[in-house]
Every structure is written in structure tokens, then in C-alpha cells.
Design an enzyme around this catalytic site. Structure first.
Site, mmCIF file in Angstrom:
data_model
loop_
_atom_site.group_PDB
_atom_site.id
_atom_site.type_symbol
_atom_site.label_atom_id
_atom_site.label_comp_id
_atom_site.label_asym_id
_atom_site.label_seq_id
_atom_site.Cartn_x
_atom_site.Cartn_y
_atom_site.Cartn_z
ATOM 1 N N LEU A 1 0.594 3.703 -1.989
ATOM 2 C CA LEU A 1 1.005 3.619 -3.395
ATOM 3 C C LEU A 1 1.544 4.952 -3.916
ATOM 4 O O LEU A 1 1.026 6.017 -3.591
ATOM 5 C CB LEU A 1 -0.178 3.160 -4.248
ATOM 6 C CG LEU A 1 -0.780 1.810 -3.846
ATOM 7 C CD1 LEU A 1 -1.960 1.467 -4.744
ATOM 8 C CD2 LEU A 1 0.267 0.700 -3.894
ATOM 9 N N HIS A 2 2.577 4.859 -4.717
ATOM 10 C CA HIS A 2 3.156 6.051 -5.349
ATOM 11 C C HIS A 2 3.426 5.726 -6.828
ATOM 12 O O HIS A 2 3.118 4.614 -7.295
ATOM 13 C CB HIS A 2 4.428 6.495 -4.620
ATOM 14 C CG HIS A 2 5.433 5.414 -4.426
ATOM 15 N ND1 HIS A 2 6.090 4.804 -5.471
ATOM 16 C CD2 HIS A 2 5.897 4.808 -3.309
ATOM 17 C CE1 HIS A 2 6.914 3.893 -5.010
ATOM 18 N NE2 HIS A 2 6.805 3.857 -3.695
ATOM 19 N N GLY B 1 0.826 -1.205 0.000
ATOM 20 C CA GLY B 1 0.000 0.000 0.000
ATOM 21 C C GLY B 1 0.857 1.250 0.000
ATOM 22 O O GLY B 1 2.020 1.203 -0.406
ATOM 23 N N GLY C 1 5.905 4.863 -8.439
ATOM 24 C CA GLY C 1 6.696 3.659 -8.701
ATOM 25 C C GLY C 1 5.793 2.445 -8.841
ATOM 26 O O GLY C 1 5.908 1.666 -9.792
ATOM 27 N N HIS C 2 4.851 2.286 -7.874
ATOM 28 C CA HIS C 2 3.906 1.160 -7.959
ATOM 29 C C HIS C 2 3.036 1.298 -9.211
ATOM 30 O O HIS C 2 2.769 0.319 -9.905
ATOM 31 C CB HIS C 2 2.941 1.168 -6.762
ATOM 32 C CG HIS C 2 3.611 1.018 -5.427
ATOM 33 N ND1 HIS C 2 3.654 2.035 -4.501
ATOM 34 C CD2 HIS C 2 4.237 -0.044 -4.865
ATOM 35 C CE1 HIS C 2 4.276 1.610 -3.418
ATOM 36 N NE2 HIS C 2 4.653 0.354 -3.608
ATOM 37 N N LYS D 1 14.305 -0.515 -7.980
ATOM 38 C CA LYS D 1 14.859 0.210 -6.821
ATOM 39 C C LYS D 1 15.248 -0.770 -5.713
ATOM 40 O O LYS D 1 16.243 -0.609 -5.038
ATOM 41 C CB LYS D 1 13.868 1.239 -6.288
ATOM 42 C CG LYS D 1 14.532 2.174 -5.301
ATOM 43 C CD LYS D 1 13.559 2.895 -4.451
ATOM 44 C CE LYS D 1 13.016 2.043 -3.404
ATOM 45 N NZ LYS D 1 13.125 2.209 -2.055
ATOM 46 N N ARG E 1 8.986 5.811 1.947
ATOM 47 C CA ARG E 1 9.759 6.438 3.031
ATOM 48 C C ARG E 1 10.004 7.928 2.800
ATOM 49 O O ARG E 1 10.340 8.654 3.739
ATOM 50 C CB ARG E 1 11.118 5.765 3.172
ATOM 51 C CG ARG E 1 10.983 4.371 3.646
ATOM 52 C CD ARG E 1 12.319 3.746 3.775
ATOM 53 N NE ARG E 1 12.160 2.386 4.230
ATOM 54 C CZ ARG E 1 13.091 1.692 4.822
ATOM 55 N NH1 ARG E 1 14.261 2.219 5.032
ATOM 56 N NH2 ARG E 1 12.860 0.461 5.196
ATOM 57 N N MET F 1 11.501 7.122 -6.037
ATOM 58 C CA MET F 1 10.202 7.097 -5.344
ATOM 59 C C MET F 1 10.209 6.011 -4.282
ATOM 60 O O MET F 1 10.620 4.874 -4.553
ATOM 61 C CB MET F 1 9.082 6.757 -6.334
ATOM 62 C CG MET F 1 8.865 7.803 -7.372
ATOM 63 S SD MET F 1 7.737 9.036 -6.729
ATOM 64 C CE MET F 1 7.598 10.069 -8.189
#
Ligand code: PAF
Length: 284
Positions: free
Chosen positions: A33-34, A31, A36-37, A149, A187, A184
Site C-alpha cells: 500500500l502507498h 497490498g 494512492g491506495h 492512474k 512499481r 504513485m
């Protein structure tokens, strides 16, 4: 888009989809989510008939109970975001669906999990390998999507997929970056505005090493030194490690040769530990 909470339902549904010869693409997430996801979700959407995104904050991969507690959880916001990407299912199980009463079977991938992130986060990859094995067993996806990443996670999952005989192809999506170059990550939200802008030093350092490799530098110690010098020039940054390793085995290398070689770093900004990497001898 349907949200599924039960393992038995997820399992019977994917069994039915396989009988209908549908290709299943799976994007595992925790979850928060950004972009990248979402780029992995887009790739899955293009490649597969059915796209399933799991949202499960996996307790087994956290070393610090505090980190687990403060991990951001907002299923409503994540589901709203995913609804714009034409995915088919969200799998959002409770912890008890994954780790039933008396749970005592773990998956441990040797060697690959003991260095880099594994050295500073004991048990982390055992937790990742275990949950991915459970999720793969439940869904039997044709394709599963992970971001570059987390290069060590990718190496561990490719190894376990081969070793345990899963009929799943691992697709690796490129690292998606903020405008500054910062990779991304969920964190990043824990960084102050100042730390966030300074954290772009990580990408600048990796770029320097990549350019040096492109211009002919083959010596791993020298390439690591380029990254170290740049990161240490930023007083906010505390370098945890910089390592030049084989992209598949994660063994340290001395010279850049034909095989993919990764330069990987972990850097602390205040309480936040960031990781990033680049492949020195491959595009992009
Ligand atoms: O990368 C992550 O978010 C997690 O490690 C994963 C792969 C979803 C397993 O919990």
C-alpha cells in the site's frame, strides 16, 4: 479492524451488514500500500458506514510468472498502515479461496481490453475482470474505489459493472503523485534513485499536453507529439506508447471535443514499466 481470510465469512458478514442497512465501501488492492491506495481508503471512510480493503495478489492478472513471484507481499505492514485509517475489515484470502479447484470461469470484457495496456499484457484485464467479479459477488459493495492512474482498468471495471448488473457505484480517485510529479505506484520501488528522479519527465510531458489543450490545441496527433518529444528528450526513458483516446470507450480520437479525452502513456525505465495519464479537457 478484523482480518478475514475466508470467502464464506466475508460473504455472510456483508449479507448481515446489508440487512442492517449499512453502506459498504470496498477498496480492492494487491497490498504494498502507498499514498494512492490510502487516499481511496480515506474517500471510502468519508462516504461509507463500513470500509473493506482487500489485499490479494491476483495470479490471474500477471503475464510473467517472475513478476508475480517478486510482487511485494507484507500483510503485517499493510495491516499496520490500515489500522491508522479506521477501516473495518481487511479481506486477505488465500489464492485457493478465490480460485478453487478446477476453476475455469473467466470474465472477458471485449474491445476495451485489447488496446493500450491490454496490447502489451495479454490476459491481464481478463484476470482483473475475473477477480473483481468474484470480489463484487462476495461482498456486493455499494461503492468500490479505484485510482485514475489505472484509467483503462477503471474503464473496464465500469463496463463490467454495467454489463453484469452489479449494484455497485464505481468511484474514481484522482492520481496521487510524489513531490516530483511521478504517479504513485508499487512499481516505483523497483526504480533506482536516478531513474526515480528522471521518471518525473512523464508528468512534465503530460502537463505540457494539458496546457496546450487548455490553450486551444485540439489536434490529437499534435498533442501526442508534445508528449513524445518531451519523453524522448530523456535518455533513460523508453516510450512504449502515447495515445489520445476517448475516456470511456478508449477509442482513438482525432480532435478534442466535448467528451472526456485521455492522453495515456507507458514508459520504460530500465526493467520497470510505468503508466500514467491525464484527462485533457477536464479538471484537475
Ligand atoms: O489495481 C490493482 O491493484 C488490481 O488490478 C486490482 C484492482 C486490486 C485487482 O486485482
Amino acid at each position: 479492524m478484523e482480518i478475514i481470510n475466508r470467502r464464506a465469512r466475508m460473504s455472510s458478514l456483508t449479507r448481515k451488514l446489508r440487512r442492517e442497512n449499512k453502506t459498504i465501501g470496498f477498496v480492492p488492492t494487491m497490498g504494498a500500500l502507498h499514498a494512492g491506495h490510502l487516499s481511496l481508503v480515506e474517500e471510502a471512510r468519508q462516504m461509507c458506514d463500513i470500509v473493506i480493503v482487500s489485499i490479494f495478489v491476483n495470479p490471474a492478472q500477471f503475464n510473467e510468472p517472475k513478476d508475480l513471484e517478486k510482487y511485494p507481499r507484507d500483510l503485517t505492514a499493510d495491516a499496520a498502515l490500515l489500522s491508522e485509517y479506521q477501516i473495518d475489515y481487511i479481506y486477505a484470502p488465500e489464492t485457493s479461496e478465490i480460485y478453487g479447484e478446477g476453476f475455469s470461469t473467466y470474465v472477458y470484457v471485449e474491445n476495451l481490453t485489447e488496446t493500450l495496456e491490454g496490447a502489451s499484457r495479454p490476459g491481464h484485464f481478463r484476470g482483473v475482470a475475473t477477480v473483481i467479479t468474484i470480489l463484487f459477488n462476495t461482498m456486493r459493495p455499494d461503492y468500490a474505489f479505484f485510482g485514475q492512474k489505472d484509467a483503462q482498468q477503471v474503464a473496464v471495471i465500469k463496463r463490467l459493472t454495467r454489463d453484469l448488473g452489479f449494484d455497485t457505484e464505481i468511484v474514481v480517485g484522482r492520481t496521487i503523485r510524489e513531490e516530483s510529479g511521478l504517479a504513485m505506484s508499487s512499481r516505483n520501488t523497483h526504480l533506482s534513485a536516478e531513474e526515480r528522479s528522471k521518471a518525473s519527465i512523464i508528468y512534465q510531458a503530460l502537463r505540457r499536453a494539458k496546457i496546450a489543450a487548455k490553450e486551444g490545441e485540439r489536434n490529437a496527433v499534435r498533442l501526442a507529439e508534445i508528449v513524445r518529444e518531451k519523453i524522448e528528450s530523456e535518455s533513460f526513458a523508453q516510450l512504449d506508447y502515447v495515445a489520445v483516446v476517448d475516456g470511456e470507450t478508449l477509442e482513438p480520437v482525432e480532435k478534442i471535443g466535448e467528451n472526456a479525452v485521455l492522453i495515456a502513456v507507458a514508459v520504460r525505465f530500465g526493467n520497470v514499466r510505468l503508466i500514467d495519464n491525464t484527462i485533457l479537457n477536464r479538471q484537475p
